[in-house]
Design a protein around this motif. Structure first.
Motif, short mmCIF file in Angstrom:
data_model
loop_
_atom_site.label_atom_id
_atom_site.label_comp_id
_atom_site.label_asym_id
_atom_site.label_seq_id
_atom_site.Cartn_x
_atom_site.Cartn_y
_atom_site.Cartn_z
N ASN A 151 0.84 -1.19 0.00
CA ASN A 151 0.00 0.00 0.00
C ASN A 151 0.88 1.25 0.00
O ASN A 151 1.46 1.61 1.03
N ALA A 152 0.96 1.92 -1.13
CA ALA A 152 1.84 3.08 -1.24
C ALA A 152 1.48 4.15 -0.23
O ALA A 152 2.36 4.82 0.34
N ILE A 153 0.20 4.32 0.05
CA ILE A 153 -0.23 5.36 0.97
C ILE A 153 0.32 5.12 2.37
O ILE A 153 0.60 6.05 3.12
N VAL A 154 0.50 3.85 2.73
CA VAL A 154 1.07 3.50 4.04
C VAL A 154 2.59 3.63 4.01
O VAL A 154 3.20 4.22 4.91
N ASP A 155 3.20 3.09 2.98
CA ASP A 155 4.67 3.08 2.93
C ASP A 155 5.23 4.49 2.83
O ASP A 155 6.27 4.80 3.41
N ASP A 156 4.54 5.38 2.11
CA ASP A 156 4.99 6.76 1.99
C ASP A 156 4.87 7.50 3.32
O ASP A 156 5.62 8.45 3.58
N TRP A 157 3.95 7.07 4.16
CA TRP A 157 3.65 7.73 5.44
C TRP A 157 4.46 7.14 6.59
O TRP A 157 4.78 7.83 7.56
N GLU A 158 4.82 5.88 6.50
CA GLU A 158 5.38 5.12 7.63
C GLU A 158 6.62 5.74 8.25
O GLU A 158 6.81 5.68 9.47
N GLY A 159 7.46 6.38 7.44
CA GLY A 159 8.70 6.94 7.98
C GLY A 159 8.47 8.03 9.01
O GLY A 159 9.34 8.29 9.85
N LYS A 160 7.29 8.63 9.01
CA LYS A 160 7.00 9.68 10.00
C LYS A 160 6.80 9.10 11.39
O LYS A 160 6.99 9.80 12.39
N VAL A 161 6.40 7.84 11.47
CA VAL A 161 6.04 7.27 12.78
C VAL A 161 6.96 6.15 13.25
O VAL A 161 7.02 5.86 14.45
N ASN A 162 7.67 5.50 12.32
CA ASN A 162 8.43 4.31 12.74
C ASN A 162 9.81 4.23 12.12
O ASN A 162 10.42 3.16 12.07
N ALA A 163 10.36 5.34 11.66
CA ALA A 163 11.69 5.32 11.06
C ALA A 163 12.75 4.93 12.09
O ALA A 163 12.68 5.32 13.25
N TRP A 164 13.73 4.18 11.65
CA TRP A 164 14.84 3.74 12.49
C TRP A 164 15.95 3.24 11.56
O TRP A 164 15.68 3.00 10.38
N PRO A 165 17.16 3.04 12.01
CA PRO A 165 17.73 3.55 13.26
C PRO A 165 17.83 5.06 13.21
O PRO A 165 17.72 5.67 12.15
N LEU A 166 18.07 5.70 14.36
CA LEU A 166 18.17 7.14 14.38
C LEU A 166 19.48 7.59 15.01
O LEU A 166 20.00 6.94 15.92
#
Length: 420
Positions: free
Chosen positions: A92-107
């Motif tokens: 789902n592109a709409i999810v994958d494009d959004w996901e980095g805002k909430v679960n990006a790692w490592p930081l």
């Protein structure tokens, strides 16, 4: 360290119109259940984030060991439903494009707050913002870029700091930024112990770590932003939402391919590869997903539950409906048995990993060099994921869909590249 670049996914379509396989099993019903599972899981994720905000407000109002422990507990609880949504990412592109805002790692946590430079370092050739420390610096001047950070707001985090300098490791938002603020760095390596930030880091009257007012502002802004981001995705999966419309536009075969893309890519390249095998190969505690809190075992476990949810058409007793499992059973009962057996074997492997984490040692210790028993438990879980992905590929073929390019990982596909 950076998140791996994802392989481009092949848009899967039917070789022919999808046939009716049984009077009581229709692809449209399967897709309806899939959407309802997403709606329920994102709604629970949003509720968890709101509960986290209540705990954060209590911590800020009265900083203490007790209120900090409660905020950490709320963060862990909030992670559970969210991680079960990750099977929706890759198709789902709409999810994958959004996901980095909430679960990006490592930081690179030095962007956010103070760090122990003896273990973390004090500079990075790849990241000019490596130790920018926005909490300590109301004005940032890095690499010729000046950022006005006098007021720490959700907009500052999302628009100015997230992936600052176009570096993916500059994670300023989401679960892991909040995790770092609540726990602080885990300085224990592969020895016992998680991050141990003191509650006084949020106590203006007895401030440790410096800049307590700004640290509080950052924590509150990041929590508010997490809520608004989850509201966006919960709305997208509600009836008539954008994610449902995107899925509908793919048609029945495209929708089924979306389910399988999410299952296979999370199972293989993302979880087995990037999140597990890579850390095991490097014996690196920094490669664990929830590295500040030592909650990685639960994040991995919930990813596995999420894969099962979308295959069996269930979610936490709240959703039960027509499923991909029903379609497979109608087309090929033996493959259905095989797929269930593989999923059950994977679940058992992750239950063993979870039990070990809760009774013997944390995940970062399991992947440590020379830990034969711990390494074996992690490897068994990886092997189960890889094996179940082979059956997922068979399901794709059995349902008459074009081949899907699941996400890969050098740690599985080209191990020598990891050390180059």
């Amino acid at each position: 360290m950076f998140r791996s670049l994802r392989l481009a996914l092949v848009a899967a379509t039917a070789l022919s119109a999808f046939p009716a396989v049984a009077k009581d099993v229709a692809p449209a019903d399967v897709l309806a259940t899939y959407q309802d599972v997403a709606a329920a899981a994102y709604a629970d994720s949003l509720a968890g984030a709101k509960a986290l905000k209540v705990a954060v407000d209590a911590l800020v109002a009265k900083p203490s060991d007790e209120t900090l422990a409660a905020a950490r507990k709320a963060w862990i609880a909030a992670r559970n439903p969210y991680q079960q949504t990750e099977a929706y990412r890759f198709g789902n592109a709409i999810v994958d494009d959004w996901e980095g805002k909430v679960n990006a790692w490592p930081l690179d946590e030095g962007l956010i707050d103070y760090v122990d430079t003896a273990s973390y370092g004090d500079s990075s050739e790849e990241n000019a913002f490596f130790v920018a420390n926005v909490i300590a610096n109301p004005t940032l001047k890095v690499g010729g870029v000046e950022i006005d950070a006098r007021e720490i707001t959700p907009a500052l985090l999302a628009e100015k700091l997230q992936e600052a300098g176009e570096v993916e490791a500059n994670v300023a938002t989401g679960y892991h930024a909040i995790e770092f603020l609540l726990w602080g760095q885990d300085l224990n390596g592969t020895k016992a112990g998680a991050g141990n930030r003191p509650a006084t880091d949020f106590d203006i009257a007895k401030c440790t770590g410096g800049n307590c007012e700004r640290r509080i502002a950052y924590l509150k802004a990041a929590t508010d932003l997490l809520i608004s981001d989850l509201e966006e995705m919960a709305k997208a999966w509600a009836p008539g939402g954008a994610a449902r419309m995107e899925l509908k536009a793919k048609g029945e075969a495209g929708g089924l391919a979306t389910i399988l893309t999410g299952m296979g890519s999370l199972s293989y390249g993302e979880l087995a590869g990037e999140r597990m095998k890579l850390g095991l190969m490097l014996n690196d505690p920094e490669e664990e997903h929830d590295c500040f809190s030592d909650n990685t075992h639960m994040s991995h476990y919930n990813d596995v539950i999420g894969i099962r949810n979308v295959y069996f058409g269930t979610y936490g007793g709240k959703v039960v409906g027509a499923s991909l499992a029903d379609l497979v059973k109608a087309k090929d009962p033996k493959l259905a048995e095989e797929m269930q057996a593989k999923l059950d074997k994977t679940l058992a492997a992750f239950e063993a990993l979870k039990t070990r984490a809760e009774t013997v040692e944390a995940y970062d210790q399991m992947i440590g060099e020379g830990n034969k028993d711990g390494n074996a438990v992690v490897q068994a879980a990886i092997d189960a994921l890889v094996d179940q992905t082979k059956s997922i590929e068979r399901v794709v073929a059995t349902l008459g869909l074009e081949a899907i390019a699941f996400e890969g990982s050098d740690s599985l596909d080209n191990p020598t590249a990891v050390f180059q």
